[in-house]
Enzyme design. Structure first.
Site, PDB file in Angstrom:
ATOM      1  N   SER A 153       0.692  -0.989   0.046  1.00 18.76           N
ATOM      2  CA  SER A 153       0.154   0.120  -0.107  1.00 18.76           C
ATOM      3  C   SER A 153       0.895   1.270  -0.051  1.00 18.76           C
ATOM      4  O   SER A 153       1.698   1.362   0.725  1.00 18.76           O
ATOM      5  CB  SER A 153      -0.974  -0.314   0.996  1.00 18.76           C
ATOM      6  OG  SER A 153      -1.790   1.224   1.338  1.00 18.76           O
ATOM      7  N   SER A 205      -5.193  13.508  -2.995  1.00 21.61           N
ATOM      8  CA  SER A 205      -6.228  14.735  -3.006  1.00 21.61           C
ATOM      9  C   SER A 205      -5.715  15.765  -2.160  1.00 21.61           C
ATOM     10  O   SER A 205      -6.206  16.995  -2.230  1.00 21.61           O
ATOM     11  CB  SER A 205      -7.619  14.211  -2.160  1.00 21.61           C
ATOM     12  OG  SER A 205      -7.140  13.596  -0.972  1.00 21.61           O
ATOM     13  N   HIS A 233      -9.952  11.138  -7.743  1.00 19.99           N
ATOM     14  CA  HIS A 233      -9.559  12.586  -8.289  1.00 19.99           C
ATOM     15  C   HIS A 233      -9.261  12.841  -9.548  1.00 19.99           C
ATOM     16  O   HIS A 233      -8.638  13.916  -9.903  1.00 19.99           O
ATOM     17  CB  HIS A 233      -8.698  13.006  -6.992  1.00 19.99           C
ATOM     18  CG  HIS A 233      -9.472  13.190  -5.754  1.00 19.99           C
ATOM     19  ND1 HIS A 233      -9.994  14.370  -5.141  1.00 19.99           N
ATOM     20  CD2 HIS A 233      -9.195  12.273  -4.841  1.00 19.99           C
ATOM     21  CE1 HIS A 233     -10.503  13.980  -4.083  1.00 19.99           C
ATOM     22  NE2 HIS A 233      -9.871  12.926  -3.617  1.00 19.99           N
ATOM     23  N   LYS A 264     -17.459  13.335  -7.315  1.00 22.21           N
ATOM     24  CA  LYS A 264     -16.526  14.318  -7.444  1.00 22.21           C
ATOM     25  C   LYS A 264     -16.819  14.938  -8.926  1.00 22.21           C
ATOM     26  O   LYS A 264     -17.861  15.642  -9.171  1.00 22.21           O
ATOM     27  CB  LYS A 264     -15.083  13.771  -7.380  1.00 22.21           C
ATOM     28  CG  LYS A 264     -15.055  13.758  -5.858  1.00 22.21           C
ATOM     29  CD  LYS A 264     -13.508  13.160  -5.343  1.00 22.21           C
ATOM     30  CE  LYS A 264     -13.410  13.050  -4.151  1.00 22.21           C
ATOM     31  NZ  LYS A 264     -14.214  12.067  -3.305  1.00 22.21           N
ATOM     32  N   THR A 293     -25.928  -3.587   1.772  1.00 22.33           N
ATOM     33  CA  THR A 293     -26.383  -2.077   1.651  1.00 22.33           C
ATOM     34  C   THR A 293     -27.311  -1.753   0.451  1.00 22.33           C
ATOM     35  O   THR A 293     -27.107  -2.406  -0.512  1.00 22.33           O
ATOM     36  CB  THR A 293     -25.098  -1.621   1.292  1.00 22.33           C
ATOM     37  OG1 THR A 293     -23.982  -1.634   2.287  1.00 22.33           O
ATOM     38  CG2 THR A 293     -25.318   0.111   1.300  1.00 22.33           C
ATOM     39  N   THR A 379      -5.789  14.839   8.657  1.00 17.44           N
ATOM     40  CA  THR A 379      -5.947  14.691   7.299  1.00 17.44           C
ATOM     41  C   THR A 379      -4.445  14.998   6.587  1.00 17.44           C
ATOM     42  O   THR A 379      -4.242  14.353   5.736  1.00 17.44           O
ATOM     43  CB  THR A 379      -7.201  15.851   6.806  1.00 17.44           C
ATOM     44  OG1 THR A 379      -8.245  15.287   7.463  1.00 17.44           O
ATOM     45  CG2 THR A 379      -7.275  15.625   5.383  1.00 17.44           C
TER      46      THR A 379
END
Length: 423
Positions: A153, A205, A233, A264, A293, A379
Site C-alpha cells: 500500500s 487529494s 480525483h 466528484k 447495503t 488529514t
C-alpha cells in the site's frame, strides 16, 4: 432509576460520566486548533459556485462563493444530468427499495455499470454507495480471500483504502509514497507463490501529486502482483473521455482494478470498481459492503450515467477547468501566496499552523463570503496545515479577483510568509 453519574475510569483518567470523557476529547481538539466546524450551506442550482450560508436558522445569513468543492466540473448542476434525474425520479420513485439482492437490480444500475465498464475499457463494473465504501469493500474482500495475500500500500493512500486493507487482516506493507524502487525491493523480498496486491492512487487529494503509474505497473507485473488503482480525483478530469490518469497515459488495460467515484467530477454520488467479469462477480458475491447495503436511488444512477456520457464526448468542461486552474495558480503566485507545486487541478495553499489556518478560513467567509475549508491534522501532517483550493469551470474572473485580493489581505494581517515569487 439507574444513577449514571458514578465515577468511572476511562483511559486511566477518572471521569464522572462518559459524557465528560467525550467533552474532554472535544476540548482537546479545540485547543489544538483542529476541531471541525461544518459550514451550513445551500448550493444554488444553475448558479454554482454560489451558495447560501445558514447559521442554524430558517433564513440564509450570507451569500458565499465556494472554492473547495469536489464537484470539480460543476456537473452537479448540468442540465443533462438534472433532466435524467428528474425523468428517473418520475419513472422509478425516490429509492431503490433495498439491496440489489433483495429488491432487484434497477435497470438504471445496469446502464450505469455498462457506462463505467466502457469508460475504463473493462469487462464489467460494480456500483457502491460511495467511493469510501467501494474501496473498503473491494480491498477488504480481495485481500481477505486471496490465498496468503500480502498488500503493498502506498504511504499516501486514502483512509478508505487503509481501512479496507486493515479489515481484511491480510499482511500489509507500506511502501514509500510514489516510490517504485521501494515497491520493487519489498516485492522482491516476499516468498514466491504468495498472492500480492499493489494498491495506489493516481491523483493524491491533499498534495495534488500524480503517481508514476507506468513505473509502478512495471514493478507489479514483474512480480506477478494484482494492481488496484484509485482514480477518484481523476475520473472525468483527465484522459480524452474522462477515464482518468490511466486513460491519459494509455495504461488502463494494464491495471487489474480501477476504482472511482461518482461524487466528484461526475457531480452526483456513489462509488464503483471496474475489472474483469470474474473479478467483479467475485466481489459482488463476497463483499458484505455490497451485499448488505441499500442500492443507490435510480435517479442518482441515471444522473451519473448522463454525466459520464456527456463527459465522454465533451472537452469543453475539461478545457475550461484547466484554464481556470492555471489562472488561479498564476494569480496566487503573483501575490506571493505559497502553494504546493503539483501537476494536478488541486491547489494546496500552505499555512502551516492549525489556528491560523482556521482563522484565515473564518475570515474569508465572514468578511468576503469566500468558503475554503481549513485542512488540518490528521488529514495532513502537523505543520502542513493548508487551504485546499479547487477551481472549477464555473468560477468567473471576478471570483478569482476576490479570492486573490482577500487572501493577500489576510496573509498580511496574519504575518504569514509569502513565497519568493512575489516581487
Amino acid at each position: 432509576m439507574m444513577d449514571t453519574r458514578n465515577e468511572t475510569t476511562l483511559g486511566g483518567a477518572a471521569m464522572s460520566t462518559y459524557d465528560d470523557f467525550f467533552a474532554a476529547q472535544l476540548d482537546m481538539l479545540r485547543a489544538e486548533g483542529r476541531y471541525r466546524v461544518f459550514a451550513e450551506l445551500e448550493r444554488k442550482a444553475g448558479a454554482f459556485p454560489n451558495a447560501c450560508r445558514y447559521e442554524g436558522g430558517e433564513r440564509p445569513v450570507q451569500d458565499v462563493t465556494v472554492w473547495c468543492s469536489n464537484d470539480y466540473l460543476g456537473m452537479g448542476q448540468s442540465k443533462p444530468v438534472l433532466r435524467a434525474m428528474h425523468t428517473a425520479l418520475d419513472e422509478c420513485g425516490a429509492g431503490a427499495g433495498g439491496t440489489r439482492n433483495i429488491s432487484g437490480t434497477n435497470h438504471h444500475h445496469v446502464l450505469l455499470e455498462r457506462e463505467l465498464a466502457d469508460l475504463h475499457g473493462k469487462e464489467a463494473a460494480l456500483l457502491f454507495t460511495s467511493g469510501y465504501v467501494s474501496n473498503w469493500a473491494a480491498l477488504s474482500t480481495l485481500a481477505a480471500r486471496l490465498p496468503d495475500c500480502v498488500v503493498l500500500s502506498d504511504a499516501g493512500n486514502h483512509a478508505s483504502m487503509i481501512e479496507g486493507i486493515r479489515h481484511s487482516r491480510a499482511e500489509c506493507q507500506v511502501f514509500r509514497h510514489n516510490d517504485p524502487e521501494d515497491l520493487d525491493r519489498r516485492l522482491s523480498a516476499l516468498e514466491p507463490g504468495r498472492s500480492k496486491l499493489v494498491a495506489f492512487e493516481s491523483v493524491y487529494s491533499m498534495d495534488g501529486d500524480i503517481c508514476p503509474m507506468a513505473e509502478i505497473l512495471d514493478v507489479a507485473e514483474k512480480h506477478g502482483a494484482l494492481t488496484y488503482l484509485d482514480e477518484v480525483h481523476a475520473v472525468g478530469l483527465y484522459g480524452p473521455r474522462g477515464g482518468g490518469i490511466a486513460e491519459r497515459e494509455g495504461l488502463m488495460d494494464r491495471v487489474t482494478v480501477i476504482e472511482g467515484t461518482l461524487g466528484k467530477a461526475f457531480g452526483v454520488m456513489g462509488g464503483y470498481i471496474t475489472g474483469s467479469t470474474d473479478l467483479i462477480d467475485f466481489v459482488r458475491s463476497f463483499a458484505s459492503g455490497f451485499i448488505f447495503t441499500t442500492a443507490l436511488p435510480p435517479a442518482v444512477a441515471a444522473g451519473a450515467a448522463a454525466s459520464i456520457r456527456h463527459l465522454k464526448s465533451s472537452e469543453i468542461e475539461r478545457a475550461r477547468h484547466k484554464e481556470r486552474v492555471a489562472t488561479v495558480r498564476a494569480r496566487l503566485a503573483a501575490a506571493g501566496i505559497p502553494m504546493m507545486d503539483n501537476p494536478s487541478h488541486i491547489i494546496p495553499v500552505m499555512v502551516g499552523d492549525p489556528h491560523k489556518c482556521k482563522l484565515v478560513s473564518d475570515w474569508l467567509m465572514e468578511r468576503h463570503g469566500i468558503y475554503v475549508q481549513p485542512i488540518n491534522y490528521p488529514t495532513v501532517p502537523k505543520g502542513t496545515e493548508r487551504l485546499r483550493i479547487t477551481p472549477s469551470p464555473v468560477h468567473s474572473d471576478d471570483d478569482v479577483d476576490r479570492l486573490v485580493t482577500a487572501l493577500s489581505e489576510i496573509w498580511g494581517q496574519c504575518a504569514l510568509a509569502r513565497s519568493a515569487v512575489a516581487a
